[in-house]
Design a protein around this motif. Structure first.
Motif, PDB file in Angstrom:
ATOM      1  N   SER A  10      -4.535   8.695   0.435  1.00  0.00           N
ATOM      2  CA  SER A  10      -4.406   7.128   0.972  1.00  0.00           C
ATOM      3  C   SER A  10      -5.529   6.651   0.630  1.00  0.00           C
ATOM      4  O   SER A  10      -5.794   5.476  -0.032  1.00  0.00           O
ATOM      5  N   VAL A  11      -6.976   7.302   0.913  1.00  0.00           N
ATOM      6  CA  VAL A  11      -8.164   6.848   0.792  1.00  0.00           C
ATOM      7  C   VAL A  11      -8.435   6.644  -0.613  1.00  0.00           C
ATOM      8  O   VAL A  11      -8.883   5.575  -1.110  1.00  0.00           O
ATOM      9  N   ILE A  12      -8.129   7.669  -1.595  1.00  0.00           N
ATOM     10  CA  ILE A  12      -8.265   7.680  -2.780  1.00  0.00           C
ATOM     11  C   ILE A  12      -7.565   6.299  -3.669  1.00  0.00           C
ATOM     12  O   ILE A  12      -8.139   5.611  -4.394  1.00  0.00           O
ATOM     13  N   VAL A  13      -6.369   6.526  -3.099  1.00  0.00           N
ATOM     14  CA  VAL A  13      -5.336   5.307  -3.862  1.00  0.00           C
ATOM     15  C   VAL A  13      -5.935   3.959  -3.313  1.00  0.00           C
ATOM     16  O   VAL A  13      -5.970   3.046  -4.165  1.00  0.00           O
ATOM     17  N   THR A  14      -6.252   3.868  -2.134  1.00  0.00           N
ATOM     18  CA  THR A  14      -6.631   2.371  -1.646  1.00  0.00           C
ATOM     19  C   THR A  14      -8.072   1.971  -2.408  1.00  0.00           C
ATOM     20  O   THR A  14      -8.136   0.757  -2.845  1.00  0.00           O
ATOM     21  N   LEU A  15      -8.835   2.900  -2.234  1.00  0.00           N
ATOM     22  CA  LEU A  15     -10.192   2.512  -2.970  1.00  0.00           C
ATOM     23  C   LEU A  15     -10.010   2.247  -4.484  1.00  0.00           C
ATOM     24  O   LEU A  15     -10.389   1.236  -5.022  1.00  0.00           O
ATOM     25  N   GLY A  16      -9.112   3.191  -4.921  1.00  0.00           N
ATOM     26  CA  GLY A  16      -9.193   2.921  -6.402  1.00  0.00           C
ATOM     27  C   GLY A  16      -8.275   1.861  -6.804  1.00  0.00           C
ATOM     28  O   GLY A  16      -9.036   1.180  -7.572  1.00  0.00           O
ATOM     29  N   ALA A  17      -7.339   1.453  -6.059  1.00  0.00           N
ATOM     30  CA  ALA A  17      -6.467   0.097  -6.164  1.00  0.00           C
ATOM     31  C   ALA A  17      -7.333  -0.912  -6.102  1.00  0.00           C
ATOM     32  O   ALA A  17      -7.239  -1.969  -6.825  1.00  0.00           O
ATOM     33  N   THR A  18      -8.318  -0.909  -4.944  1.00  0.00           N
ATOM     34  CA  THR A  18      -8.992  -2.175  -4.637  1.00  0.00           C
ATOM     35  C   THR A  18      -9.977  -2.602  -5.856  1.00  0.00           C
ATOM     36  O   THR A  18     -10.098  -3.496  -6.374  1.00  0.00           O
ATOM     37  N   ALA A  19     -10.665  -1.259  -6.282  1.00  0.00           N
ATOM     38  CA  ALA A  19     -11.641  -1.404  -7.352  1.00  0.00           C
ATOM     39  C   ALA A  19     -10.877  -1.859  -8.688  1.00  0.00           C
ATOM     40  O   ALA A  19     -11.435  -2.935  -9.285  1.00  0.00           O
ATOM     41  N   LEU A  20     -10.171  -1.207  -8.983  1.00  0.00           N
ATOM     42  CA  LEU A  20      -9.376  -1.519 -10.252  1.00  0.00           C
ATOM     43  C   LEU A  20      -8.931  -2.861 -10.162  1.00  0.00           C
ATOM     44  O   LEU A  20      -9.127  -3.520 -11.154  1.00  0.00           O
ATOM     45  N   CYS A  21      -8.229  -3.281  -9.099  1.00  0.00           N
ATOM     46  CA  CYS A  21      -7.728  -4.836  -8.919  1.00  0.00           C
ATOM     47  C   CYS A  21      -8.786  -5.696  -9.176  1.00  0.00           C
ATOM     48  O   CYS A  21      -8.794  -6.549  -9.960  1.00  0.00           O
ATOM     49  N   MET A  22     -10.006  -5.505  -8.473  1.00  0.00           N
ATOM     50  CA  MET A  22     -10.955  -6.424  -8.609  1.00  0.00           C
ATOM     51  C   MET A  22     -11.808  -6.511  -9.975  1.00  0.00           C
ATOM     52  O   MET A  22     -12.266  -7.609 -10.651  1.00  0.00           O
ATOM     53  N   ILE A  23     -11.780  -5.271 -10.743  1.00  0.00           N
ATOM     54  CA  ILE A  23     -12.339  -5.271 -12.077  1.00  0.00           C
ATOM     55  C   ILE A  23     -11.747  -6.205 -12.952  1.00  0.00           C
ATOM     56  O   ILE A  23     -12.190  -6.831 -13.575  1.00  0.00           O
ATOM     57  N   PHE A  24     -10.192  -6.122 -12.816  1.00  0.00           N
ATOM     58  CA  PHE A  24      -9.399  -7.005 -13.734  1.00  0.00           C
ATOM     59  C   PHE A  24      -9.447  -8.470 -13.294  1.00  0.00           C
ATOM     60  O   PHE A  24      -9.563  -9.186 -14.096  1.00  0.00           O
ATOM     61  N   ALA A  25      -9.256  -8.754 -11.864  1.00  0.00           N
ATOM     62  CA  ALA A  25      -8.815  -9.858 -11.444  1.00  0.00           C
ATOM     63  C   ALA A  25     -10.161 -10.809 -11.452  1.00  0.00           C
ATOM     64  O   ALA A  25     -10.203 -12.127 -11.943  1.00  0.00           O
ATOM     65  N   LEU A  26     -11.376 -10.527 -11.303  1.00  0.00           N
ATOM     66  CA  LEU A  26     -12.712 -11.072 -11.237  1.00  0.00           C
ATOM     67  C   LEU A  26     -12.807 -12.003 -12.609  1.00  0.00           C
ATOM     68  O   LEU A  26     -13.007 -13.021 -12.789  1.00  0.00           O
ATOM     69  N   PRO A  27     -12.961 -11.056 -13.625  1.00  0.00           N
ATOM     70  CA  PRO A  27     -13.301 -11.696 -14.745  1.00  0.00           C
ATOM     71  C   PRO A  27     -12.130 -12.554 -15.296  1.00  0.00           C
ATOM     72  O   PRO A  27     -12.338 -13.806 -15.867  1.00  0.00           O
ATOM     73  N   ALA A  28     -11.066 -12.139 -15.157  1.00  0.00           N
ATOM     74  CA  ALA A  28      -9.743 -13.186 -15.448  1.00  0.00           C
ATOM     75  C   ALA A  28      -9.644 -14.423 -14.611  1.00  0.00           C
ATOM     76  O   ALA A  28      -9.749 -15.321 -15.339  1.00  0.00           O
ATOM     77  N   ALA A  29     -10.037 -14.193 -13.411  1.00  0.00           N
ATOM     78  CA  ALA A  29     -10.145 -15.519 -12.674  1.00  0.00           C
ATOM     79  C   ALA A  29     -11.353 -16.382 -13.173  1.00  0.00           C
ATOM     80  O   ALA A  29     -11.196 -17.733 -13.173  1.00  0.00           O
ATOM     81  N   PHE A  30     -12.410 -15.846 -13.577  1.00  0.00           N
ATOM     82  CA  PHE A  30     -13.705 -16.406 -14.031  1.00  0.00           C
ATOM     83  C   PHE A  30     -13.233 -17.102 -15.275  1.00  0.00           C
ATOM     84  O   PHE A  30     -13.403 -18.409 -15.520  1.00  0.00           O
ATOM     85  N   GLY A  31     -12.548 -16.520 -16.119  1.00  0.00           N
ATOM     86  CA  GLY A  31     -12.117 -16.882 -17.565  1.00  0.00           C
ATOM     87  C   GLY A  31     -11.174 -18.232 -17.025  1.00  0.00           C
ATOM     88  O   GLY A  31     -11.274 -19.211 -17.926  1.00  0.00           O
ATOM     89  N   LEU A  32     -10.013 -17.921 -16.438  1.00  0.00           N
ATOM     90  CA  LEU A  32      -9.184 -18.952 -16.116  1.00  0.00           C
ATOM     91  C   LEU A  32      -9.827 -20.186 -15.726  1.00  0.00           C
ATOM     92  O   LEU A  32      -9.440 -21.497 -15.847  1.00  0.00           O
ATOM     93  N   VAL A  33     -10.748 -20.106 -14.947  1.00  0.00           N
ATOM     94  CA  VAL A  33     -11.482 -21.612 -14.458  1.00  0.00           C
ATOM     95  C   VAL A  33     -12.571 -22.126 -15.403  1.00  0.00           C
ATOM     96  O   VAL A  33     -12.524 -23.126 -15.334  1.00  0.00           O
ATOM     97  N   ASN A  34     -13.210 -21.097 -16.001  1.00  0.00           N
ATOM     98  CA  ASN A  34     -14.371 -21.926 -16.931  1.00  0.00           C
ATOM     99  C   ASN A  34     -13.971 -21.948 -18.578  1.00  0.00           C
ATOM    100  O   ASN A  34     -14.773 -22.845 -19.072  1.00  0.00           O
ATOM    101  N   PHE A  35     -13.001 -21.156 -19.028  1.00  0.00           N
ATOM    102  CA  PHE A  35     -12.672 -21.376 -20.480  1.00  0.00           C
ATOM    103  C   PHE A  35     -11.795 -22.489 -20.610  1.00  0.00           C
ATOM    104  O   PHE A  35     -10.848 -22.522 -19.915  1.00  0.00           O
TER     105      PHE A  35
END
Lengths: 362, 271
Positions: free
Chosen positions: B69-94
Motif C-alpha cells: 500500500s505504501v509503495i503503490v500510494t507513494l508511487g502513484a502520487t509521485a507519478l501522477c504529479m510528475i505528469f499532471a504538473l507539466p501538463a497543467a502548466f502547458g495547458l495554462v501557458n501555451f
C-alpha cells in the motif's frame, strides 16, 4: 547596441487586426515612447518586440538581425511590467540577480552586479527582503534593477509608473530620465500619460487603432501635428477645433464666427471644409474686444493657470488656458482672438495643411 | 453574544462532533479488545490499552500488504504529479489550437466511473502479464487521478500572474526553467493540495485493487475487506487494521494542512 527596426509589422487575433502595418526605426540609445488611447495596440506592439506576442506578418529586427521568431529569452531585452512582476518567493537580491543566474554567471560576479545596481537604485538596505515587504515604488525599483543588471540591448517599459501614486510617479520619472542619461541604452516606453511621453521621450510614436499616426520629437508633435488626431491627443487641455471653409481674399472663414487671416496657407491648398485647431494656451482673451464673444461657463483655477471653459454662440465650447490669470470668473463675458500664426489647419481628411510660406508654424 | 449563547453553541458543536467521531472512537476502543469483549453485554467501555495482540497478529501476517500500500500510494502520487504538473502548466501557458478542447477532453475522461474500465484494464494487464504487480496498480491509480490532478493544478497555475511568467521568459528562462524556478514554487500550496487528494485516493482505493491483484500486490484495504467472511467477521482485526489504515492520511493531511487551507481558498478573491 540597441537598434530596433519594425518592418511591415502586423498582428491579428483571428479576424481582428490589432497592429496594422507598422514601420518604425528606433536608433541605438534612443528613448522612444509609445503613446495612444487605450486599445490602440501600444502594449501589444511592445510585447511583439519582446517576443511575448507572436507576429502575424512583418519583421522585428534587433541590431540588424531578424529576431521575428527568436524566443524572448534570446533577444537580449529587459522588460519592466506595470504590475512589477517580481518573483514573490525569492528575496530582492535573488530577484535582481535572477537573469544573471539563469545566464550561468559566477556567484561573485552576480553579487557584484546586484550590489552595484542596488546602490544606483537605493535598494542596498532591502536586498534580503521579500517583494511583499516592499512598497510600490520600491517594488518598481527592484523590477528596474532586475532589468539593468543584465546590461540588455534595450529596455522595454510597459506602463511602469501607472500603479504608483502621483508624487512617486514624478520622482520615478525623473529617475528614469537620469538612468537613461547614465546608461545611454535604448529604451522603449509604453504609456497613456502624455506628460510622461512629452517629458521622457527623444521621440514619440503616437498610435491609434493599430497604426502609427506620427513618429516625431515631442516638440514636433506639439508644433506640427500631422493630423487632427495627434493635434487633439497631444496637449492638455485638448486643442480647440473649429469648423471652417475658405474665405474671401485667401482668408479662412470660421463657421459661425469671423474670417481669420490664413496662417500662410494658399487658397489652392484649402479644401471646401476644413478644421482650424488652436491650443487653449494660444487663444488670446480680453474683457473688451476680440474675434469671438462668449461666456465663461466654468473657471478652473489652479493658481499657476486658470482654465476657462467658454461657450461661444454658434461655435460651441472653447477652452482657454490663461497662465497666472486671476481676473476672469464664471458667468462673465469674454472676448477671444485666434492669432493666425498659432492656428493649425486640417483639410477635409483631417490631415494637416502646412503653411506654404513658413517652414513651420510657430 | 451572551455567555449563555456561547455555551449553547459549544454544547451543540460538541454533540455534532461526537456523532461524527463516535464510530471511529468505538473502533479505536474495539481494536484493543478481544472478540469476546466486543460482543460483551454490558459493553466493555474502556478496554485494556496494553492488549496489543490484535495489532501483533495483524501485522505479523499482513505487513507486506501494508508495504504494498505504501509503495503503490507513494508511487502513484509521485507519478501522477510528475505528469499532471507539466501538463497543467502547458495547458495554462501555451497557446495552441485546440487548447481548450484538450483540457475539456482530459476532464471528460474523469466522468467515466473507474469500475467501467475495470474489465478492459484487467484484460490489458493480463495480456501484458502485469496482473497482480505493483507497477500495474501504480499506473492505474496515477492514471485515474490524472484528470483531476491536471484540472486542479491548472487552476493554481492560472492564479500565477501572467506577467510573472512573462518576466521569467524575458529574463532568459526556457519554458522548463520557468516551470521549475517560478511556477512550481508559486503553486506550492496548490500542489500540496492536489498531492494530498491523490494520496488519499490511492491509499484508500479498494475496488480496482480487488480486481487487479490476488496475492503478490494486494493492498491493505483488500486485507481489511478480507476479514469479513461469509462465516465470520473479525471485528477486532478490522478495527486494528482500520486504525492503521486511517493513520497515514491523517498524518499526511496534518503535515500539509497549512498549504491545503491556503490552497483551497487561494484565488477565491482577487488580491
Amino acid at each position: 547596441m540597441g537598434e530596433i527596426v519594425l518592418k511591415d509589422l502586423r498582428k491579428s487575433f483571428g479576424e481582428v487586426s490589432i497592429i496594422k502595418n507598422i514601420n518604425i526605426h528606433i536608433e541605438d540609445g534612443e528613448f522612444v515612447v509609445f503613446v495612444g488611447p487605450s486599445g490602440c495596440g501600444k502594449s501589444t506592439l511592445l510585447r511583439m518586440i519582446s517576443g511575448l506576442e507572436s507576429v502575424t506578418s512583418g519583421q522585428v529586427i534587433i541590431d540588424g538581425a531578424d529576431a521575428t521568431h527568436t524566443k524572448p529569452s534570446a533577444r537580449g531585452l529587459a522588460m519592466v511590467f506595470q504590475s512589477y512582476a517580481l518573483f514573490p518567493h525569492i528575496s530582492v537580491r535573488d530577484n535582481i540577480g535572477f537573469g544573471l543566474k539563469i545566464a550561468g554567471l559566477p556567484k561573485e560576479e552576480i553579487a557584484a552586479k546586484v550590489g552595484a545596481a542596488s546602490k544606483i537604485l537605493g535598494l542596498d538596505k532591502l536586498l534580503d527582503r521579500k517583494p511583499r515587504e516592499l512598497s510600490g515604488g520600491q517594488m518598481q525599483r527592484v523590477a528596474i534593477g532586475r532589468a539593468i543588471v543584465r546590461d540588455p540591448n534595450a529596455f522595454l517599459f510597459d506602463e511602469p509608473l501607472s500603479n504608483l501614486d502621483a508624487a512617486l510617479r514624478v520622482q520615478m520619472r525623473i529617475e528614469l530620465i537620469r538612468l537613461h542619461g547614465d546608461l545611454k541604452t535604448t529604451m522603449i516606453y509604453v504609456t497613456h500619460d502624455q506628460v510622461e511621453a512629452m517629458t521622457m521621450a527623444d521621440r514619440i510614436v503616437v498610435l491609434q487603432g493599430g497604426h502609427v499616426e506620427q513618429f516625431a520629437t515631442p516638440i514636433e508633435l506639439y508644433d506640427r501635428p500631422v493630423n487632427k488626431f495627434v493635434a487633439g491627443f497631444i496637449g492638455s487641455p485638448k486643442m480647440n477645433f473649429l469648423t471652417a471653409k475658405p474665405g474671401a481674399a485667401g482668408s479662412i472663414q470660421i463657421e459661425g464666427g469671423p474670417a481669420i487671416a490664413s496662417p500662410g496657407i494658399r487658397p489652392d491648398q484649402m479644401t471646401p471644409t476644413m478644421t482650424v485647431g488652436i491650443r487653449p494656451e494660444h487663444l488670446a482673451y480680453s474683457h473688451a474686444q476680440g474675434d469671438l464673444k462668449g461666456k465663461i461657463v466654468v473657471e478652473e483655477q489652479l493658481g499657476s493657470d486658470a482654465f476657462l471653459y467658454v461657450e461661444v454662440p454658434g461655435i460651441g465650447m472653447l477652452t482657454v488656458r490663461a497662465v497666472g490669470e486671476r481676473n476672469y470668473h464664471g458667468g462673465e463675458d469674454i472676448w477671444l482672438t485666434l492669432p493666425p500664426e498659432r492656428c493649425h489647419v486640417f483639410d477635409d481628411k483631417d490631415l494637416r495643411i502646412d503653411p506654404a510660406l513658413h517652414a513651420r508654424a510657430a | 453574544m451572551t455567555n449563555q449563547n456561547v455555551g449553547f453553541k459549544l454544547l451543540a458543536a460538541a454533540f455534532i462532533t461526537f456523532i461524527f467521531t463516535a464510530p471511529i472512537l468505538w473502533m479505536v476502543l474495539s481494536a484493543f479488545k478481544t472478540i469476546n469483549d466486543i460482543y460483551a453485554i454490558p459493553p466493555v467501555w474502556i478496554p485494556d490499552f496494553t492488549y496489543l495482540d490484535n495489532f501483533k497478529l495483524l501485522l505479523s501476517e499482513n505487513w507486506e500488504f501494508l508495504l504494498n500500500s505504501v509503495i503503490v500510494t507513494l508511487g502513484a502520487t509521485a507519478l501522477c504529479m510528475i505528469f499532471a504538473l507539466p501538463a497543467a502548466f502547458g495547458l495554462v501557458n501555451f497557446r495552441f489550437r485546440g487548447q481548450e478542447f484538450l483540457a475539456d477532453w482530459i476532464l471528460s475522461t474523469r466522468m467515466m466511473p473507474p469500475i467501467a474500465a475495470a474489465v478492459p484494464i484487467f484484460i490489458v494487464f493480463n495480456t501484458l502479464g502485469m496482473l497482480d504487480t505493483l507497477p500495474a496498480l501504480i499506473l492505474v491509480y496515477a492514471g485515474f487521478n490524472l484528470p483531476f490532478a491536471v484540472w486542479v493544478s491548472m487552476s493554481f497555475f492560472r492564479n500565477i500572474p501572467k506577467e510573472v511568467i512573462e518576466a521569467a521568459r524575458v529574463e532568459g528562462c526556457t519554458w522548463f526553467q520557468t516551470f521549475r524556478l517560478v511556477a512550481l514554487p508559486l503553486a506550492k500550496s496548490g500542489i500540496a493540495t492536489v498531492a494530498t487528494f491523490v494520496f488519499i485516493f490511492a491509499w484508500n482505493e479498494l475496488l480496482l485493487s480487488l480486481f487487479l491483484t490476488s496475492r503478490e500486490a494486494k493492498t491493505f484495504p483488500v486485507v481489511i475487506s478480507s476479514f469479513s467472511t461469509v462465516t465470520k467477521t473479525y471485528w477486532e482485526l478490522i478495527s486494528a487494521a482500520t486504525i492503521i489504515q486511517i493513520l497515514p492520511p491523517v498524518i499526511f493531511t496534518l503535515l500539509m494542512q497549512r498549504h491545503i487551507v491556503s490552497g483551497l481558498t487561494m484565488g477565491a478573491v482577487k488580491n
